[in-house]
Every structure is written in structure tokens, then in C-alpha cells.
Design a protein around this motif. Structure first.
Motif, short mmCIF file in Angstrom:
data_model
loop_
_atom_site.label_atom_id
_atom_site.label_comp_id
_atom_site.label_asym_id
_atom_site.label_seq_id
_atom_site.Cartn_x
_atom_site.Cartn_y
_atom_site.Cartn_z
N ARG A 127 0.82 -1.20 0.00
CA ARG A 127 0.00 0.00 0.00
C ARG A 127 0.87 1.26 0.00
NH1 ARG A 127 -4.97 -2.01 -1.34
NH2 ARG A 127 -5.47 -3.84 -0.04
N GLU A 128 0.46 2.21 -0.83
CA GLU A 128 1.11 3.52 -0.89
C GLU A 128 0.05 4.60 -0.75
OE1 GLU A 128 4.29 4.02 -1.05
OE2 GLU A 128 4.98 1.96 -1.48
N LYS A 129 0.43 5.74 -0.20
CA LYS A 129 -0.51 6.84 -0.06
C LYS A 129 -0.92 7.32 -1.44
CE LYS A 129 -1.16 11.39 2.04
NZ LYS A 129 -0.55 12.47 2.87
N HIS A 130 -2.22 7.49 -1.64
CA HIS A 130 -2.73 7.93 -2.93
C HIS A 130 -2.49 9.42 -3.13
CE1 HIS A 130 -5.68 4.38 -3.79
NE2 HIS A 130 -4.49 3.97 -3.38
N GLY A 131 -2.24 9.77 -4.37
CA GLY A 131 -2.10 11.17 -4.73
C GLY A 131 -3.28 11.64 -5.55
N VAL A 132 -3.16 12.81 -6.14
CA VAL A 132 -4.20 13.34 -7.03
C VAL A 132 -3.52 13.89 -8.28
CG1 VAL A 132 -5.85 13.88 -5.19
CG2 VAL A 132 -4.14 15.58 -5.85
N ASP A 133 -4.26 13.81 -9.41
CA ASP A 133 -3.72 14.37 -10.64
C ASP A 133 -4.13 15.83 -10.78
OD1 ASP A 133 -6.38 14.39 -11.42
OD2 ASP A 133 -6.21 12.64 -12.71
N GLU A 135 -6.42 17.16 -12.36
CA GLU A 135 -7.86 17.38 -12.36
C GLU A 135 -8.49 17.02 -11.02
OE1 GLU A 135 -9.33 15.13 -15.63
OE2 GLU A 135 -8.44 16.45 -17.16
N GLY A 136 -7.67 16.67 -10.07
CA GLY A 136 -8.18 16.36 -8.75
C GLY A 136 -8.63 14.92 -8.57
N ASN A 137 -8.34 14.06 -9.54
CA ASN A 137 -8.73 12.66 -9.46
C ASN A 137 -7.72 11.86 -8.63
OD1 ASN A 137 -11.00 12.97 -11.24
ND2 ASN A 137 -9.52 13.07 -12.94
N GLU A 138 -8.21 10.92 -7.85
CA GLU A 138 -7.36 10.09 -7.01
C GLU A 138 -6.47 9.21 -7.88
OE1 GLU A 138 -7.90 6.75 -3.45
OE2 GLU A 138 -9.55 8.11 -3.96
N VAL A 139 -5.22 9.10 -7.50
CA VAL A 139 -4.25 8.29 -8.24
C VAL A 139 -3.64 7.26 -7.29
CG1 VAL A 139 -2.11 8.27 -9.57
CG2 VAL A 139 -3.73 10.17 -9.83
N CYS A 140 -3.78 6.00 -7.64
CA CYS A 140 -3.25 4.91 -6.82
C CYS A 140 -1.81 4.59 -7.23
CB CYS A 140 -4.13 3.67 -6.98
SG CYS A 140 -3.47 2.19 -6.18
N GLY A 141 -0.94 4.51 -6.24
CA GLY A 141 0.45 4.16 -6.50
C GLY A 141 0.85 2.83 -5.90
N CYS A 142 -0.15 2.06 -5.44
CA CYS A 142 0.13 0.77 -4.80
C CYS A 142 0.75 -0.22 -5.78
CB CYS A 142 -1.15 0.18 -4.22
SG CYS A 142 -1.96 1.25 -3.00
N ASP A 143 1.51 -1.14 -5.23
CA ASP A 143 2.16 -2.17 -6.05
C ASP A 143 1.54 -3.53 -5.70
OD1 ASP A 143 4.58 -2.91 -7.84
OD2 ASP A 143 4.72 -4.29 -6.15
N TYR A 144 1.21 -4.29 -6.74
CA TYR A 144 0.55 -5.59 -6.57
C TYR A 144 1.44 -6.69 -7.11
CZ TYR A 144 -3.38 -2.39 -6.09
OH TYR A 144 -4.21 -1.37 -5.71
N LYS A 145 1.63 -7.71 -6.31
CA LYS A 145 2.36 -8.89 -6.76
C LYS A 145 1.33 -9.93 -7.23
CE LYS A 145 6.41 -7.28 -5.55
NZ LYS A 145 7.38 -6.84 -6.58
N LEU A 146 1.48 -10.36 -8.47
CA LEU A 146 0.52 -11.29 -9.07
C LEU A 146 1.18 -12.63 -9.39
CD1 LEU A 146 -1.30 -8.93 -11.63
CD2 LEU A 146 -1.87 -9.36 -9.23
N TYR A 147 0.49 -13.69 -9.01
CA TYR A 147 0.90 -15.05 -9.38
C TYR A 147 0.06 -15.45 -10.58
CZ TYR A 147 1.51 -20.13 -9.15
OH TYR A 147 1.77 -21.45 -9.46
N TRP A 148 0.70 -15.76 -11.71
CA TRP A 148 0.00 -15.97 -12.97
C TRP A 148 -0.49 -17.41 -13.13
CZ3 TRP A 148 -1.35 -11.81 -15.62
CH2 TRP A 148 -0.63 -10.63 -15.38
#
Length: 226
Positions: A127-133, A135-148
């Protein structure tokens, strides 16, 4: 696959005769046997056969399936599970819905630059703190580890961002054309008598279907349109 009585076991998608007039069916995606990637598709009937048309691609990429293609209930069940309601692009505000063990459909890293979607399991979320672009829209910077589960990185873990991930839908409804085809394939597997006598027109359509299948040249697998 068999139940305790030894009879073949089938899983036929949710559908009822009362729903036939309801056109509010979910758009569907299909996991192609050619590369195991998911594609948005439409379906139509040609006699007893089912034609799968890949959205955004020309007709030579169509795949034609006959009820006679399935030799046992396992093959039919596996084919049914290739259809589902279209996965939906994950939004930045939805990152809290993902946790360890969540099944997703995501773009898989490709050295060829192709954009294809495969099933994966979330194994970790940083989890990372979300920012805004601007235009004021929420931007997620979280990183996800995926098992394919499929694809070129099957059984491996890679990183993904929110823009790479689509959410698998819980809607189990299936378009009537797919259900009708599955029921006909099941009927043939069980050796049940057809409903009514085959007409001359149906015989002609079967010949046309066979000709299409014999001459359907598919030199390459279509790229996923994303």
C-alpha cells in the motif's frame, strides 16, 4: 468427471426460458485455446455450431465449435469455463477491494509488446498513499504482486499497477446462444434423441458449417484489444 452414480456431470451456465426475451445480458469474454488469453467476443449460431467472433478482429479469426468436438463431459465443462462476463478495468479508488488471494484478470508483461490478458492471483499488496492528478482525481500508486495462472509467466510472480488490472465479475449469467450450444453438446454426449426431425435446411446448414470449418485459415493468434 462423474458423480457418485457414475453418470457424467455437467455445469451449464445460468439461464432460464423466462430470460430468453431479456436482452440485458452481460458482455462476455472468452479464453482462447490458442494462447489461453482472454478476449472480448460475441457469439452466433450456425446450425448446431457456435461461432465465436473476436471483437475488433476480422472474420478469419473466428473460431467455430461443433457439439461433436467434445468427447467427454470434462472437455465440455472445460469449454464452458472459457466463457464469462467481461472483466472490468480496475479504478484507482478500488484498490482497497484487492487483497491476498483475490482473482484478477491482468495484462501480462510481454517482450513482444503485445497486450494480452490472463488470470492471476494477488499474492501481496504494497500500500502507498494515494495522490491526485491535475484534475483532482485520485491516483493509486500501490504495487501488486501477481501469481500468474496462465500466460508466458505462468506459475511465476510479477509486479503490476492498478492500470494493469481488471476485476473479474461475479455475474454467472451466460448468453442464451452459448447455453443452447452447451445443452446440444450435452445431449449428444448422453446419446439423447434430437428434438424433432432434422429438416433439409438444417442438413444444408451442417454442410455449410463443415465447409467453413475446413477452410477457416487462422495463421496467427489475434492480439488482445485490451
Amino acid at each position: 468427471m462423474s458423480d457418485e452414480s457414475g453418470s457424467p456431470t455437467f455445469i451449464i451456465a445460468d439461464f432460464s426460458d423466462d430470460d430468453a426475451a431479456n436482452e440485458n445480458w452481460p458482455e462476455i469474454e472468452f479464453r482462447s485455446p490458442e494462447d489461453e488469453a482472454w478476449y472480448g467476443v460475441d457469439v452466433w449460431e450456425l446450425c448446431d455450431s457456435l461461432v465465436v467472433t473476436f471483437n475488433g478482429f476480422s472474420f478469419e479469426y473466428d473460431e467455430v465449435y461443433s457439439p461433436e468436438d467434445f468427447k467427454n463431459s470434462d472437455e465440455l465443462k472445460e469449454f464452458e469455463e472459457r466463457f464469462r462476463a467481461c472483466s472490468v478495468q480496475m479504478q484507482d479508488t478500488e484498490c482497497a477491494t484487492l487483497a491476498q488471494g483475490t482473482k484478477v484478470c491482468a495484462t501480462c508483461p510481454s517482450v513482444a509488446g503485445e497486450v494480452k490478458f490472463y488470470d492471476a492471483i494477488v499474492v501481496n499488496v504494497s500500500r502507498e498513499k494515494h495522490g491526485v492528478d491535475e484534475e483532482g482525481n485520485e491516483v493509486c500508486g500501490c504495487d501488486y504482486k501477481l501469481y500468474w495462472n496462465q500466460g508466458p509467466f505462468v506459475n511465476q510472480v510479477t509486479s503490476a499497477k492498478v492500470g494493469d488490472i481488471c476485476l473479474v465479475q461475479e455475474d454467472k449469467r451466460m448468453k442464451p446462444k452459448v447455453v443452447t450450444f452447451l445443452k446440444e453438446a450435452r445431449r449428444q454426449l448422453l446419446g439423447e434423441a434430437p428434438q424433432g426431425k432434422e429438416t433439409e435446411w438444417q442438413k444444408i446448414l451442417k454442410k455449410v458449417t463443415s465447409a467453413i470449418r475446413d477452410h477457416n485459415l487462422d495463421p496467427s493468434v489475434p492480439e488482445n484489444q485490451g
